[in-house]
Design an enzyme around this catalytic site. Sequence first.
Site, PDB file in Angstrom:
ATOM      1  N   CYS A  34      51.948  16.100  52.903  1.00 32.02           N
ATOM      2  CA  CYS A  34      50.972  16.850  53.127  1.00 32.02           C
ATOM      3  C   CYS A  34      49.446  16.317  53.320  1.00 32.02           C
ATOM      4  O   CYS A  34      48.722  16.653  54.094  1.00 32.02           O
ATOM      5  CB  CYS A  34      50.923  17.869  51.868  1.00 32.02           C
TER       6      CYS A  34
ATOM      7  N   CYS B 184      28.294  10.152  17.287  1.00 30.64           N
ATOM      8  CA  CYS B 184      28.388   8.768  17.827  1.00 30.64           C
ATOM      9  C   CYS B 184      27.815   8.453  19.224  1.00 30.64           C
ATOM     10  O   CYS B 184      26.858   7.710  19.502  1.00 30.64           O
ATOM     11  CB  CYS B 184      29.784   8.357  17.958  1.00 30.64           C
ATOM     12  N   HIS B 185      27.926   9.502  20.168  1.00 25.24           N
ATOM     13  CA  HIS B 185      27.801   8.946  21.566  1.00 25.24           C
ATOM     14  C   HIS B 185      26.696   9.641  22.155  1.00 25.24           C
ATOM     15  O   HIS B 185      26.213   9.377  23.048  1.00 25.24           O
ATOM     16  CB  HIS B 185      29.160   9.518  22.521  1.00 25.24           C
TER      17      HIS B 185
ATOM     18  N   CYS C 266      31.597  14.736  18.422  1.00 23.01           N
ATOM     19  CA  CYS C 266      31.293  13.539  19.540  1.00 23.01           C
ATOM     20  C   CYS C 266      29.996  13.197  19.858  1.00 23.01           C
ATOM     21  O   CYS C 266      29.650  11.997  19.876  1.00 23.01           O
ATOM     22  CB  CYS C 266      31.812  14.464  21.051  1.00 23.01           C
TER      23      CYS C 266
ATOM     24  N   ARG D 205      42.210   9.608  25.345  1.00 24.51           N
ATOM     25  CA  ARG D 205      41.024   9.066  24.634  1.00 24.51           C
ATOM     26  C   ARG D 205      40.397  10.150  23.716  1.00 24.51           C
ATOM     27  O   ARG D 205      40.006   9.868  22.840  1.00 24.51           O
ATOM     28  CB  ARG D 205      40.126   8.703  25.688  1.00 24.51           C
TER      29      ARG D 205
ATOM     30  N   CYS E 158      39.831   9.659  19.767  1.00 23.88           N
ATOM     31  CA  CYS E 158      38.363   9.771  19.246  1.00 23.88           C
ATOM     32  C   CYS E 158      38.547  11.040  18.063  1.00 23.88           C
ATOM     33  O   CYS E 158      37.892  10.730  16.857  1.00 23.88           O
ATOM     34  CB  CYS E 158      37.551  10.302  20.062  1.00 23.88           C
TER      35      CYS E 158
END
Lengths: 293, 109
Positions: free
Chosen positions: A111, A212-213, A209, A250, A254
Amino acid sequence: MIMKNKSLKSTLGAAVTLAAMTLGTSAAFAETNLDKTLVINGETAIVTRAPAAAHLEGALDEVFSGWIFRKDETQTAQMDDFDNPGMIFVDIAQDAWDTVAGTEGKSCASCHGDVSESMAGVKATYPKWREDGGLVRSIDMEINNCRTTRMGAEPYKLTGGKMTAMNALITLQSRGMPVNVAVDGPAQSMWEQGKELYYTKTGQLEMSCANCHEDNYDLHIRADHLSQGQINGFPVYRLKNAKLNSVHARFKGCVRDTRAETYKPGSQEFLALELYVASRGNGLSVEGPSIRN
Amino acid sequence: MASGVKPRVKVPKSAAAGSAITIKTLISHKMESGRRKDADGNLIPRSIINRFTAEFNGQSVIEVMMEPSISTNPFFEFDATVPEAGEFKFTWYDDDGDVYEATKPIAMA
């Protein structure tokens, strides 16, 4: 709704200071070179820092690819596809792309033809709202949707090697293009759900989340150099397990690290989180398959 | 034959006579150490690439003996001096007796 926990930040800061004193060295805290540039194969320029998207106002001014926070050796390995072990899996997926599977006697190529043409730019906008079905789909869901409804084949395991490899093959066709995930329109409610999850503390450690980030990126959490948790480089080849890793796997890692019961890969919660986190990287380049520690 | 084995090499297309060039080689291979056990506790038999050679126009450039502690997908990068135009031949030897080969020509710049 945005919960910035200043006390946690200071606790982490104290732990980092203590670790520095124990080691008696400042080498681990060398300044991160935010201006370092990534060019792959000497031709594909990757945007590794960009002004934050409008929806991040008040949270982040600038977004950084996780590549920025890795060690020199890891960064260098990603500059040449021959040195990038993630490309081995792309090769494997290219074979799978051309191989007929399932009861309908079709391969992906039946396809979609040449992957480098049909899939160019696709990854940059995913996850996104799909009218045919009226839902938000990730690349992984599209792959399995094709396999089950069009090819009559068994779906891939979401975090399995065949899926991450196929995702990497598709991602590669958009490498260098800016991530451009829609945060409004019919996907908005799921995006809001993802944002809620991003700022919700989980587990015995009560960490979100963002703790930390967003609040502490570029600091060390023990031996780990925290990134912004961007997912523009997924699927990532991780040196710790010598294979490609999916976004949901992932996320699971976490959330588990906060000592919580995690959502399942493929769940609506992780899909919402994938949509939201992907949109936080709007403006960065699609970078997968990347190399991380 | 072990599954998913594919040799890859990267050699410049041309070089100046007598100059040193960098060669990169990689072979995808699971490199089973023979120390691991499966879910039932049985030892998984050793299956590795145990030898790698590179030749230029029949002359040995490098020869490597590999042991079970080497990780999956072994990668080698080395320099070679190229005196003349010719062909590099790379050979990997598998525990199960299979031999994988790749060749790359190089011209004089």
